[in-house]
Design a protein around this motif. Structure first.
Motif, PDB file in Angstrom:
ATOM      1  N   LEU A 137     -64.817 -36.039  33.977  1.00 55.06           N
ATOM      2  CA  LEU A 137     -65.419 -34.718  34.071  1.00 55.06           C
ATOM      3  C   LEU A 137     -66.932 -34.854  33.892  1.00 55.06           C
ATOM      4  N   PRO A 138     -67.711 -33.842  34.267  1.00 54.24           N
ATOM      5  CA  PRO A 138     -69.175 -33.982  34.239  1.00 54.24           C
ATOM      6  C   PRO A 138     -69.743 -34.390  32.887  1.00 54.24           C
ATOM      7  N   HIS A 139     -69.073 -34.047  31.814  1.00 59.19           N
ATOM      8  CA  HIS A 139     -69.574 -34.363  30.476  1.00 59.19           C
ATOM      9  C   HIS A 139     -69.196 -35.774  30.022  1.00 59.19           C
ATOM     10  N   GLY A 140     -68.457 -36.504  30.871  1.00 58.84           N
ATOM     11  CA  GLY A 140     -67.988 -37.829  30.471  1.00 58.84           C
ATOM     12  C   GLY A 140     -66.634 -37.810  29.795  1.00 58.84           C
ATOM     13  N   THR A 141     -66.007 -36.639  29.762  1.00 59.28           N
ATOM     14  CA  THR A 141     -64.693 -36.502  29.146  1.00 59.28           C
ATOM     15  C   THR A 141     -63.600 -36.663  30.197  1.00 59.28           C
ATOM     16  N   LEU A 142     -62.355 -36.678  29.724  1.00 57.04           N
ATOM     17  CA  LEU A 142     -61.183 -36.726  30.598  1.00 57.04           C
ATOM     18  C   LEU A 142     -60.394 -35.433  30.434  1.00 57.04           C
ATOM     19  N   ASP A 143     -59.736 -35.010  31.501  1.00 57.73           N
ATOM     20  CA  ASP A 143     -58.887 -33.825  31.420  1.00 57.73           C
ATOM     21  C   ASP A 143     -57.687 -34.129  30.528  1.00 57.73           C
ATOM     22  N   LEU A 144     -57.519 -33.357  29.463  1.00 64.25           N
ATOM     23  CA  LEU A 144     -56.482 -33.672  28.471  1.00 64.25           C
ATOM     24  C   LEU A 144     -55.073 -33.496  29.028  1.00 64.25           C
ATOM     25  N   THR A 145     -54.885 -32.545  29.925  1.00 64.76           N
ATOM     26  CA  THR A 145     -53.558 -32.349  30.521  1.00 64.76           C
ATOM     27  C   THR A 145     -53.170 -33.558  31.364  1.00 64.76           C
ATOM     28  N   GLU A 146     -54.107 -34.038  32.169  1.00 62.92           N
ATOM     29  CA  GLU A 146     -53.847 -35.214  32.999  1.00 62.92           C
ATOM     30  C   GLU A 146     -53.683 -36.455  32.125  1.00 62.92           C
ATOM     31  N   LEU A 147     -54.462 -36.539  31.066  1.00 66.38           N
ATOM     32  CA  LEU A 147     -54.341 -37.678  30.155  1.00 66.38           C
ATOM     33  C   LEU A 147     -52.944 -37.718  29.529  1.00 66.38           C
ATOM     34  N   GLU A 148     -52.462 -36.577  29.084  1.00 65.55           N
ATOM     35  CA  GLU A 148     -51.127 -36.545  28.471  1.00 65.55           C
ATOM     36  C   GLU A 148     -50.055 -36.877  29.514  1.00 65.55           C
ATOM     37  N   LEU A 165     -53.025 -47.827  25.144  1.00 62.20           N
ATOM     38  CA  LEU A 165     -54.402 -47.634  24.692  1.00 62.20           C
ATOM     39  C   LEU A 165     -55.154 -46.660  25.597  1.00 62.20           C
ATOM     40  N   ILE A 166     -55.998 -45.851  24.975  1.00 66.22           N
ATOM     41  CA  ILE A 166     -56.962 -45.000  25.678  1.00 66.22           C
ATOM     42  C   ILE A 166     -58.352 -45.470  25.272  1.00 66.22           C
ATOM     43  N   CYS A 167     -59.227 -45.666  26.239  1.00 68.15           N
ATOM     44  CA  CYS A 167     -60.604 -46.074  25.946  1.00 68.15           C
ATOM     45  C   CYS A 167     -61.561 -44.951  26.324  1.00 68.15           C
ATOM     46  N   LEU A 168     -62.440 -44.617  25.409  1.00 66.47           N
ATOM     47  CA  LEU A 168     -63.487 -43.625  25.629  1.00 66.47           C
ATOM     48  C   LEU A 168     -64.842 -44.293  25.485  1.00 66.47           C
ATOM     49  N   PRO A 181     -68.061 -34.535  22.640  1.00 68.61           N
ATOM     50  CA  PRO A 181     -67.941 -33.621  21.499  1.00 68.61           C
ATOM     51  C   PRO A 181     -66.919 -34.129  20.482  1.00 68.61           C
ATOM     52  N   ILE A 182     -67.195 -33.907  19.228  1.00 62.66           N
ATOM     53  CA  ILE A 182     -66.293 -34.390  18.177  1.00 62.66           C
ATOM     54  C   ILE A 182     -64.930 -33.715  18.280  1.00 62.66           C
ATOM     55  N   ASP A 183     -64.900 -32.448  18.637  1.00 61.05           N
ATOM     56  CA  ASP A 183     -63.610 -31.768  18.778  1.00 61.05           C
ATOM     57  C   ASP A 183     -62.783 -32.398  19.892  1.00 61.05           C
ATOM     58  N   TYR A 184     -63.445 -32.830  20.963  1.00 57.57           N
ATOM     59  CA  TYR A 184     -62.734 -33.523  22.054  1.00 57.57           C
ATOM     60  C   TYR A 184     -62.170 -34.853  21.550  1.00 57.57           C
ATOM     61  N   LEU A 185     -62.946 -35.610  20.788  1.00 55.98           N
ATOM     62  CA  LEU A 185     -62.457 -36.875  20.234  1.00 55.98           C
ATOM     63  C   LEU A 185     -61.239 -36.639  19.343  1.00 55.98           C
ATOM     64  N   ARG A 186     -61.299 -35.555  18.568  1.00 59.10           N
ATOM     65  CA  ARG A 186     -60.179 -35.225  17.687  1.00 59.10           C
ATOM     66  C   ARG A 186     -58.921 -34.913  18.503  1.00 59.10           C
ATOM     67  N   GLN A 187     -59.081 -34.168  19.566  1.00 61.51           N
ATOM     68  CA  GLN A 187     -57.929 -33.809  20.400  1.00 61.51           C
ATOM     69  C   GLN A 187     -57.320 -35.044  21.073  1.00 61.51           C
ATOM     70  N   VAL A 188     -58.166 -35.932  21.579  1.00 64.26           N
ATOM     71  CA  VAL A 188     -57.651 -37.154  22.213  1.00 64.26           C
ATOM     72  C   VAL A 188     -56.889 -37.992  21.201  1.00 64.26           C
ATOM     73  N   HIS A 189     -57.440 -38.115  19.991  1.00 63.71           N
ATOM     74  CA  HIS A 189     -56.783 -38.941  18.971  1.00 63.71           C
ATOM     75  C   HIS A 189     -55.441 -38.349  18.555  1.00 63.71           C
TER      76      HIS A 189
END
Length: 391
Positions: A137-148, A165-168, A181-189
């Motif tokens: 995604l533009p912010h360097g994040t991944l779509d959480l639905t697709e990740l799951e 493993l997931i690499c960020l 964002p820290i909240d995004y890191l928390r959700q991925v973890h």
């Protein structure tokens, strides 16, 4: 898509960096090197620390300067232990190998992240790990639905590889130094843990992220199972990186470092440089970020139809410049060339060194060797070139 455009096109920029090349050959020029934060040179304090470092055989665990660095970094990152290695590429590879010990394990990561694009596919050719890239995604994040969806696809399946493993990447280089964002890191973890998957953070520029978020690095790392940290980027050391994680993880990382040829002897001379870089974080990195943002604002104020910047995307030490109307390689060539006309019109002869980043962009990276004055000179050079190109 075309991040390696310069190399893919067979471009040889070395000829453009030499002082006697291009139009105006022989005109004395001031060089502002914005290609990367890896181009820094150790200053007097860092060289002195390297020369005076107390050393031992680190392969035996006997180098006191390396031990000091590892202990300080472990506290800084909030991990049990860290391990000093030659490069961040090796740090990432070791981390993947520690987490994915079964050949054919799946690794999920962004399709433009450094580990996937710029590290020679080491996780496949050396570790036997299957990388599955996901759209960034533009912010360097991944779509959480697709990740799951990808994490769960291999569960109980005799056909799909099992994700381990997931690499960020933080900051995210290909997105222009964006901070996750820290909240995004928390959700991925949380997502990863619910399925028994681990998270590795490529923290090559982790300290830039911490400075931008105004939080201790440990507040970022706590949402990951392992982390890498590079000393030869924003921290300005000539070499070196760290792997950080739990005690048993680092014990295995030590074995893998040896297998990969990363065991060093009197490496305290490099660790000493890294310690100086860490000590300078609060002085150097905020200044780099300020200079990058000053440049972005100045470029925007030029109001050129050829070059544009998204100010909201300038979060750390990188500026992504969109280029319209000419190839980015041509813009880079003009910024690197000097002429008598430039000296007459601006009072300066400046070479700004850049790489094309894609077919429609260039990326400028600030570091400790680029001052506020250098930033102003780069802006003046950019304005001169854009005036030459016309409306």
């Amino acid at each position: 898509m075309l991040r390696g455009l310069a190399r893919a096109a067979g471009w040889r920029p070395v000829a453009l960096w030499t002082r006697g090349s291009g139009s105006g050959a022989g005109v004395p020029a001031h060089v502002v090197d914005l290609r990367s934060d890896t181009v820094t040179k150790p200053g007097p304090a860092m060289r002195r620390a390297m020369a005076e470092a107390v050393v031992g055989d680190d392969d035996y665990g006997e180098d006191p300067t390396v031990r000091e660095l590892q202990e300080k970094a472990a506290k800084l990152l909030g991990v049990d232990r860290t391990l000093f290695v030659p490069t961040n590429t090796m740090a990432n590879l070791i981390s993947v190998m520690c987490h994915c010990q079964r050949r054919g394990s799946q690794l999920l990561l962004g399709q433009e992240c450094h580990l996937h694009v710029y590290e020679q596919g080491g996780v496949a050719q050396i570790a036997g790990v299957h990388s599955h890239p996901l759209p960034d995604l533009p912010h360097g994040t991944l779509d959480l639905t697709e990740l799951e969806r990808m994490v769960t696809r291999g569960l109980g399946s005799p056909y799909h590889p099992v994700c381990e493993l997931i690499c960020l990447e933080n900051t995210h280089s290909s997105s222009g130094g964006r901070v996750l964002p820290i909240d995004y890191l928390r959700q991925v973890h949380l997502l990863a843990r619910s399925y028994g998957v681990r998270v590795h953070l490529d923290g090559a520029r982790l300290m830039n992220a911490a400075v931008a978020l105004q939080v201790p690095p440990a507040c970022i790392v706590e949402h990951c199972d392992s982390v890498s940290l590079c000393f030869s980027k924003g921290l300005g050391a000539p070499a070196g990186a760290l792997v950080g994680g739990p005690k048993d993880f680092i014990e295995e990382a030590w074995r893998l470092r040896k297998a990969l040829g990363g065991g060093m002897r009197q490496s305290g001379v490099l660790a000493a440089a890294a310690l100086v870089g860490l000590a300078d974080v609060e002085r150097v990195l905020p200044r780099d970020h300020q200079n990058a943002r000053r440049f972005a604002k100045g470029l925007q104020e030029l109001a050129s139809p050829i070059c544009s910047v998204d100010l909201a995307a300038v979060e750390t030490n990188m500026v992504m410049v969109r280029v319209d109307g000419l190839p980015p390689e041509e813009l880079c060539r003009r910024l690197q060339a000097v002429s008598a006309d430039e000296m007459a019109q601006t009072g300066h002869a400046v070479r700004v060194l850049l790489f094309p980043w894609s077919e429609r962009s260039v990326r400028a990276v600030w570091h400790r060797d680029v001052s506020a004055q250098d930033t102003e000179l780069a802006l003046k050079k950019w304005g001169f070139v854009l005036r030459q190109l016309g409306p």
